[in-house]
Enzyme design. Structure first.
Site, PDB file in Angstrom:
ATOM      1  N   ASP B  36     -11.177 -65.898 -42.542  1.00 20.22           N
ATOM      2  CA  ASP B  36     -12.413 -65.345 -41.823  1.00 20.22           C
ATOM      3  C   ASP B  36     -12.332 -65.462 -40.226  1.00 20.22           C
ATOM      4  O   ASP B  36     -13.219 -64.939 -39.569  1.00 20.22           O
ATOM      5  CB  ASP B  36     -13.583 -65.949 -42.487  1.00 20.22           C
ATOM      6  CG  ASP B  36     -14.001 -65.135 -43.946  1.00 20.22           C
ATOM      7  OD1 ASP B  36     -13.133 -64.227 -44.077  1.00 20.22           O
ATOM      8  OD2 ASP B  36     -15.052 -65.643 -44.349  1.00 20.22           O
ATOM      9  N   ASP B 280     -22.214 -23.557 -13.222  1.00 18.95           N
ATOM     10  CA  ASP B 280     -20.948 -23.563 -14.123  1.00 18.95           C
ATOM     11  C   ASP B 280     -20.960 -24.355 -15.287  1.00 18.95           C
ATOM     12  O   ASP B 280     -20.291 -24.270 -16.017  1.00 18.95           O
ATOM     13  CB  ASP B 280     -19.830 -24.200 -12.878  1.00 18.95           C
ATOM     14  CG  ASP B 280     -20.146 -25.740 -12.871  1.00 18.95           C
ATOM     15  OD1 ASP B 280     -21.340 -25.690 -12.198  1.00 18.95           O
ATOM     16  OD2 ASP B 280     -19.319 -26.501 -12.897  1.00 18.95           O
ATOM     17  N   GLY B 415     -15.866 -25.322 -18.056  1.00 19.29           N
ATOM     18  CA  GLY B 415     -16.156 -24.065 -17.980  1.00 19.29           C
ATOM     19  C   GLY B 415     -15.518 -23.237 -16.744  1.00 19.29           C
ATOM     20  O   GLY B 415     -15.112 -21.959 -17.107  1.00 19.29           O
ATOM     21  N   LEU B 416     -15.716 -23.770 -15.694  1.00 17.86           N
ATOM     22  CA  LEU B 416     -15.157 -23.001 -14.566  1.00 17.86           C
ATOM     23  C   LEU B 416     -13.616 -22.859 -14.879  1.00 17.86           C
ATOM     24  O   LEU B 416     -13.025 -21.461 -14.689  1.00 17.86           O
ATOM     25  CB  LEU B 416     -15.157 -23.935 -13.279  1.00 17.86           C
ATOM     26  CG  LEU B 416     -15.074 -23.173 -11.889  1.00 17.86           C
ATOM     27  CD1 LEU B 416     -16.202 -22.132 -11.781  1.00 17.86           C
ATOM     28  CD2 LEU B 416     -15.561 -24.160 -11.050  1.00 17.86           C
TER      29      LEU B 416
END
EC number: 1.3.7.7
Lengths: 430, 558
Positions: B36, B280, B415-416
């Site tokens: 443990d 954008d 995106g751009l």
């Protein structure tokens, strides 16, 4: 070049006193063996029968979190299972059924016992034989315990192989003239296995098998003609199980470093009746390469002081390698468990007076380590960063289990594992 | 018995360790078997702490079970006290020790130690990590907080406590800095931060504040509720993740403090709102997201996604069963049913069914997403070493909102860039075999990284630990910045090599459909293929025709 280990005046550590400690241990439990065993036997699956802690352990401890679906899982016990044991057996059947329908590719299933399943005395061997009847011949079901109350770290592999040993096929019945066969025992990286295979072949030994084999459905045969050579020092139960099948162990140091690998292979050659000169000749080029690779590291490591915390039982062979082949000084060599018989050849090669310890009280051992201020500390993952923060240089011991380190071609890599942390500290200090 | 391949939360004693480790002057004696102690490395390796967690394990073995494990516990507790001299001692049992019923609380009480001893009853077979953390923190507060003889008088400067941050918490370190700054900026004094770096003596003076700020309800809500009952301290309910929630949080805190909120200066450095509005970011519109994590982060992530980024939430779930009510309420806002489960397989099925554009999840969802070829950002624990970045990367407050914008938007194709690629399609540099510019002159990554990982079995496992650099994973998954960190820890090396069986067979493509598919720009082609195949599968179509391709396009272009 002489294949024989030069006799030294040094008497070794065979009868040396060992500090035995009981206290908190910073050692993984045997469940962790699953991490490399499931990579080695790619058609086997490991089902831990345990608690959430077990599930958390194997997902966290391994690669400090390896996600994506592996070939191991946990059947987590809950309160209902603890209430009545008959119920737990049914539950296990249900879980295995679900697992097998999800993974129809499973051919060998290990039920792996854990601390809680041991404490509640959940009978996994009964479960295994019942499931075997139900699912054979498609799936074979075996069981072993990887619980932390019974095993440490690498002992999980021992328990697993010991469970497999009785199921190995038998070698054809012995006739007086039948040739001995060699079996190499202990999980090795495939690349290492192939190297050994080639070297044995060059010696004139073609009948060599490896256990565990890469495929769980294609296990090697065993019988009274079998002479087996341990590739790992932590296989006590496996050796016993193989001896019960009539096989005989070949005593040898372990194949770490140029000297260790040579002694290991020569011991096999001797046991198999190979002419020692021919055997030495067969391994000579590889041995020379290994020695050459080591000489670079020797310059960096020679005279440095190393401290081993217990972890994998590889500590004694590693210490022997570091002291004899790289000139390091051994401050303390801790091992979770010391198998005197299997390590006899190793102990004889350790410089006399080496401080050996077995088991662990981690706080006291840390005190000794701090007092000694070694140049390099070999320890588990839980201790490494804290010791680094105290200004010590550490090597994670687990890397020595997961990296291919055996054999001639890996001798340089093995040494590099120890030089890298020292080199790194030097670079950062500059 | 529950079959799990992975678990979202550790056992409850790990939650207790997170609280103990966050604090100063506390030590935890845990009755537990050898093995443990693995939990230590969560803190030293995942969180990269320079010290071990303040935990002593009794490390009992099988041969002790017939004997006196109780004595073992008493020795360990006595020695731990002598060595570490804590101001308070926590005692408890892990799952195995719970079965042997040694009663750590009673045993420790019998030692008559000169410091408070707090027994923890953490039922390991019923409860999990976060519950364990909450219970531990609650017990500490209950035992150590001192009720003043007279009710507290409000001072001239309002005062609060910050409750919840623990060790091994998801960005707790950075959130704390962000929120402390914010609170101070508002003119409010911070009395105690707990459990983070608090001592038992600090907990004793919790009553000396006007109200409590609950940063992580999973950990602090139980304690905050008790403080509210016992000391009449109200507590905040808003978790300041996202710009809107941060504004609400400021308003809530200001009300509790009895001051006028000064929003303008607080949000001076907030960029995420403008970034989301900028032209954008158009391509973010309506992106379908699947959210899964702990309740707090999942609810917050869904809200930010929907209200601040204009995404469509198509799945919301959590493994925090304790917060089922809150989750169901939140899911209703998006017309969804909350997925409340800790079964990894169920989450995977839900994700596959939703086929989102982006997954916001935990490290486990990241791997599921990788299997499904979906972009993903990690928003919640369970933690991974990469969740402890060297830089300041909060989730809370205005800076946190900026971090969310960056980390959620990057996995989506920019995106751009996407527009430009479309415009230059057919240009000789933009064919599908051209390596991306950021990879230099390297040959394109193999489609399957299986081959890149050492073919030999044990070496592959070795790679998991020895930080062997993995080849960049397939293009879809490579968009996630996590890979660099992953390779460094090697977390991904082994799993990549695990063969993935196809869930169900996919219908064959007709020649004209295949040809039409090739006309689609290469950077969205894989997605088009996947969507079409999923569409065909759901409808059990025997063949993918030109019609199917466009039907699927229509279906997914919502």
């Amino acid at each position: 070049m002489s294949p024989v280990i030069p006799i030294q005046a040094d008497v070794g550590c065979q009868d040396a006193p060992v500090l035995r400690e009981r206290g908190q241990r910073e050692v993984f439990c045997g469940l962790t063996g699953i991490i490399w065993l499931h990579r080695k036997m790619q058609d086997a699956f490991f089902l831990v029968v345990g608690s959430r802690t077990c599930a958390h352990l194997i997902q966290s401890a391994a690669g400090v979190m390896i996600f994506a679906e592996p070939r191991f899982a946990t059947a987590i016990l809950d309160e209902r299972d603890l209430a009545g044991l008959a119920d737990a057996q049914d539950e296990l059947d249900r879980v295995v059924q679900r697992l097998l329908s999800r993974r129809p590719d499973i051919r060998l299933l290990f039920l792996v016992g854990s601390c809680p399943s041991e404490v509640i005395k959940l009978d996994l061997s009964r479960a295994a034989s019942r499931l075997n009847q139900r699912f054979s011949p498609q799936v074979r079901v075996l069981n072993y315990s990887g619980s932390g109350i019974e095993t440490t770290f690498t002992q999980g592999e021992d328990a697993c192989l010991a469970a497999l040993a009785p199921t190995l096929p038998s070698l054809p019945t012995v006739s007086v003239s039948s040739q001995p066969e060699l079996m190499v025992v202990g999980a090795l990286a495939d690349v290492v296995e192939d190297q050994f295979q080639r070297l044995f072949q060059a010696m004139g030994l073609s009948r060599v098998s490896f256990f565990p084999s890469r495929s769980a459905t294609n296990l090697p045969a065993v019988g009274p003609q079998t002479r087996f050579l341990l590739a790992q020092p932590f296989l006590g139960d496996t050796a016993r199980a193989l001896e019960a099948r009539g096989a005989q162990r070949i005593a040898a140091p372990f194949p770490l470093g140029a000297e260790g690998s040579a002694a290991w292979m020569m011991a096999a050659a001797a046991a198999m009746g190979i002419d020692p000169d021919k055997a030495a000749q067969a391994i000579a080029p590889a041995r020379e390469r290994a020695e050459q690779a080591l000489s670079v590291h020797r310059a960096r490591l020679s005279g440095r002081r190393v401290f081993f915390f217990p972890d994998s039982q590889l500590e004694i062979p590693l210490a022997r390698f570091l002291s004899r082949e790289l000139g390091m000084q051994l401050v303390e060599v801790g091992s979770p468990y010391l198998h005197r018989t299997h390590l006899a050849e190793e102990l004889a090669l350790l410089p006399s007076g080496t401080f050996l310890s077995e088991g662990q009280d981690v706080e006291r051992q840390l005190d000794r380590c701090r007092a000694a201020r070694p140049d390099l500390v070999v320890c588990g993952l839980g201790l490494a960063n804290p010791l680094e923060a105290e200004g010590m240089t550490t090597k994670w011991s687990i890397e020595l289990v997961f990296t291919p380190i055996q054999g001639f071609e890996q001798a340089g890599d093995l040494a590099a594992l120890f030089t890298r942390p020292l080199h790194r500290r030097q670079l950062l200090a500059a | 018995m529950q079959l799990t391949l992975w678990t979202y939360e550790g056992p409850p004693h790990v939650g207790a360790m997170r609280v103990a480790t966050a604090m100063r002057g506390v030590h935890y004696v845990l009755h537990a078997p050898q093995g443990d102690t693995y939990a230590d490395l969560l803190f030293t390796m995942i969180e990269r702490r320079g010290e071990r967690p303040p935990v002593t394990y009794t490390t009992f073995q099988a041969r002790d079970l017939g004997g006196d494990t109780a004595q073992l516990f008493k020795d360990a507790a006595r020695e731990a006290y002598a060595r570490f001299q804590p101001q308070a001692l926590l005692v408890g049992a892990s799952c195995t020790a719970e079965l042997i019923q040694d009663d750590p609380g009673g045993l420790a009480a019998a030692l008559n130690l000169p410091v408070p001893v707090i027994p923890l009853e953490l039922p390991a077979y019923q409860r999990k990590e976060n519950w364990g953390a909450a219970e531990t923190f609650y017990q500490l507060v209950r035992t150590l907080a001192v009720k003043p003889a007279q009710p507290r008088l409000r001072g001239t400067v309002p005062r609060c406590n910050l409750l919840g941050p623990t060790a091994l918490g998801f960005r707790h370190r950075d959130d704390l800095r962000e929120i402390s700054q914010l609170i101070t900026q508002l003119g409010i004094e911070i009395n105690v931060i707990a459990p983070w770096h608090a001592t038992p003596a600090d907990l004793a003076r919790l009553a000396d504040a006007d109200f409590n700020v609950v940063l992580y309800p999973e950990v602090a809500q139980t304690a905050a509720a008790w403080l509210s009952r016992s000391f009449s301290q109200p507590a905040t309910r808003t978790v300041p993740i996202g710009v809107r929630a941060t504004r609400e949080f400021i308003a809530e805190v200001a009300t509790l403090a009895g001051i006028d909120p000064d929003l303008a200066s607080a949000q001076a450095h907030s960029r995420s709102t403008w970034y989301a509005e900028s032209v954008d970011a158009n391509y973010l519109t309506g992106k379908r997201v699947f959210v899964f994590g702990d309740a707090t982060h999942a609810i917050a992530a869904a809200r930010v996604a929907a209200q601040e980024f204009g995404f469509e939430v198509v799945g919301l779930g959590s493994y925090s069963r304790e917060f089922g009510r809150e989750l169901r309420a939140a899911a209703q806002d998006y017309g969804l049913e909350a997925l409340i489960t800790d079964d990894y397989l169920e989450v995977e099925a839900a994700m596959a069914a939703a086929l989102p554009d982006l997954v916001l999840g935990t490290q486990m969802e990241r791997h599921m997403a990788k299997r499904l070829g979906l972009p993903c950002a990690v928003v919640s624990a369970p933690v991974h070493v990469q969740d402890f970045p060297a830089r300041h990367a909060p989730q809370m407050g205005f800076e946190g909102a900026n971090v969310l914008f960056d980390t959620w938007v990057h996995p989506l194709m920019m995106g751009l860039e996407q527009h430009l690629l479309g415009m230059f399609r057919g240009d000789f540099e933009f064919h599908e075999d051209a390596a991306p510019s950021h990879l230099g002159h390297a040959t394109p990554a193999a489609t399957s990284s299986v081959a890149a990982v050492a073919p030999n079995a044990v070496a592959a496992a070795a790679a998991a630990v020895t930080a062997v650099t993995t080849a960049p994973a397939d293009a879809a998954a490579a968009t996630h910045s996590a890979h660099a960190a992953d390779a460094a820890v090697g977390g991904d090396a082994a799993p990549i090599a695990v063969p993935i069986e196809p869930v169900t067979s996919t219908a064959p493509w007709s020649a004209d459909a295949e040809q039409e598919l090739r006309k689609i720009p290469f950077f969205v082609r894989a997605k088009a293929r996947r969507n079409t195949e999923a569409y065909a599968r759901i409808r059990s179509l025997p063949l993918i025709t030109l019609e199917t391709l466009y039907d699927a396009k229509a279906h997914f272009s919502r």
